[in-house]
Design an enzyme around this catalytic site. Structure first.
Site: not given
Ligand SMILES: Cc1ncc(COP(=O)(O)O)c(C=O)c1O
Length: 357
Positions: A30, A122, A256, A303
């Site tokens: 992701k 969630r 800054y 920045m």
């Molecule tokens: C639903 C779900 N599964 C697995 C993972 C993987 O987690 P990690 O990066 O800690 O291995 C995540 C990461 O946020 C997640 O949201």
């Protein structure tokens, strides 16, 4: 000279191989593969025998299908684009009982993984009763084209917490669910729960599980500190350059809004061409940078620049390393800078030069 984000491809693969060992891994890709690049990550993970991927975005899931025509792709967020799920052969979570009753007819021919909510709250079915209700309703559904229940899953929200009992609690609750369903004769093609922390804590894939669903360890950061650095290796380097070294004196304010007050005459500040606009977190800038093998304190973050207090050994055009295998992302996670993924996600890939070596 421009600041650079670069990945050592051989090292990335070597680490992924080391993390995978002989286990079945569902690679979490992701957020553009934790910012390592979706195309890059899918290619490298495929090379080492990972053929199962998960993401939270339908757009990414569709992109994975193009990159890996035969892969198993699991979408962890529910979406309503049912035709696209069918067309791209994307498996999807069942996020709640109400989603099931509203959409079980729309979900025909789609592979669905029943999600257990557990302590994270969630998403997911709330109890074994809700899970069984879906399984029984589905079994009794006489429609010729139905959804397919292929998976069972949960997400542990506390696997990287050691001072509280919550991981044990969520783990035990989940294992009881899996054991009960299996004892009742239900079968699933895929059962998955473990993120990186749980995978390392358990030293393996849990009983009855087909996959560990691993993200950050595959990208080279340790989810908790007691894992050795050799077990998970970082292939990423983020570095800038010294543009010039300036001398400042006691009482001067640099950066800054009085960011750094000089307390010694003849203090040397390297002006470096990387800043928060490139994705260096303010909390990261409370620590050091590595120049010519030695660590120097960052004094102010702007920045597109930072000041690093240096000595006579440092000159214009020297490289200033914010992250590499010797000054790792996870070191700063454990120092409270922010989660591994938070530091990685902050990187601005439009301003940094991006290189795969
Ligand atoms: C639903 C779900 N599964 C697995 C993972 C993987 O987690 P990690 O990066 O800690 O291995 C995540 C990461 O946020 C997640 O949201």
């Amino acid at each position: 000279m421009t600041a650079i984000w670069s990945v050592d491809t051989a090292m990335f693969c070597e680490n992924a191989k080391r993390v995978k060992q002989d286990n079945n891994i569902m690679a979490v890709v992701k957020n553009h593969a934790y910012h390592y690049g979706l195309e890059f990550a899918i290619e490298q993970f495929s090379k080492i025998g990972i053929d199962t991927f998960s993401t939270t975005s339908l757009k990414e899931a569709m992109c994975i299908r193009k990159l890996a025509p035969n892969a198993t792709i699991f979408l962890m967020n529910a979406v309503y684009d049912f035709d696209l799920l069918r067309e791209y052969r994307i498996q999807m979570t069942l996020p709640s009982l109400s989603f099931y009753y509203e959409h079980f007819n729309d979900l025909y021919d789609i592979a669905i993984h029943l999600e257990f909510e557990n302590l994270l709250h969630r998403s997911g079915l709330k109890s074994i009763d809700e899970i069984k209700e879906v399984l029984q309703h589905h079994r009794q559904n006489q429609q010729s084209r139905k959804m397919h229940i292929t998976g069972l899953w949960t997400h542990f929200g506390y696997a990287d917490e050691f001072d509280v009992p919550d991981y044990q609690i969520e783990r035990d609750a989940w294992i009881e669910i899996v054991d009960t369903l299996i004892a009742d004769g239900y079968t699933f093609d895929m059962i998955h729960a473990q993120n990186s922390a749980s995978y390392f804590r358990e030293n393996s894939v849990l009983k009855h599980h087909t996959h560990a669903r691993v993200g950050i360890a595959l990208y080279g950061s340790r989810p908790y500190q007691s894992i050795t650095e050799e077990s998970i290796q970082q292939s990423l380097t983020v570095k800038g350059n010294v543009i010039q070294v300036r001398e400042v004196n006691k009482g001067d304010y640099c950066g800054y809004s009085f960011a750094f007050e000089v307390i010694k005459d003849h203090t040397k500040l390297a002006v470096v061409d990387i800043g928060y606009g490139d994705g260096i977190l303010k909390s990261r800038a409370k620590h050091e940078a590595l120049i010519n093998g030695k660590r120097y304190p960052i004094r102010a973050l702007m920045m597109s620049h930072m000041f690093v207090e240096v000595d006579d050994g440092i000159h214009a055009r020297d490289e200033v390393i914010l992250y590499n295998k010797d000054i790792r992302v996870d070191e700063f996670t454990f120092k409270g800078v922010g989660a591994n993924s938070e530091q990685l996600s902050a990187m601005n890939h439009h301003s940094l030069i991006k290189e795969y070596r």
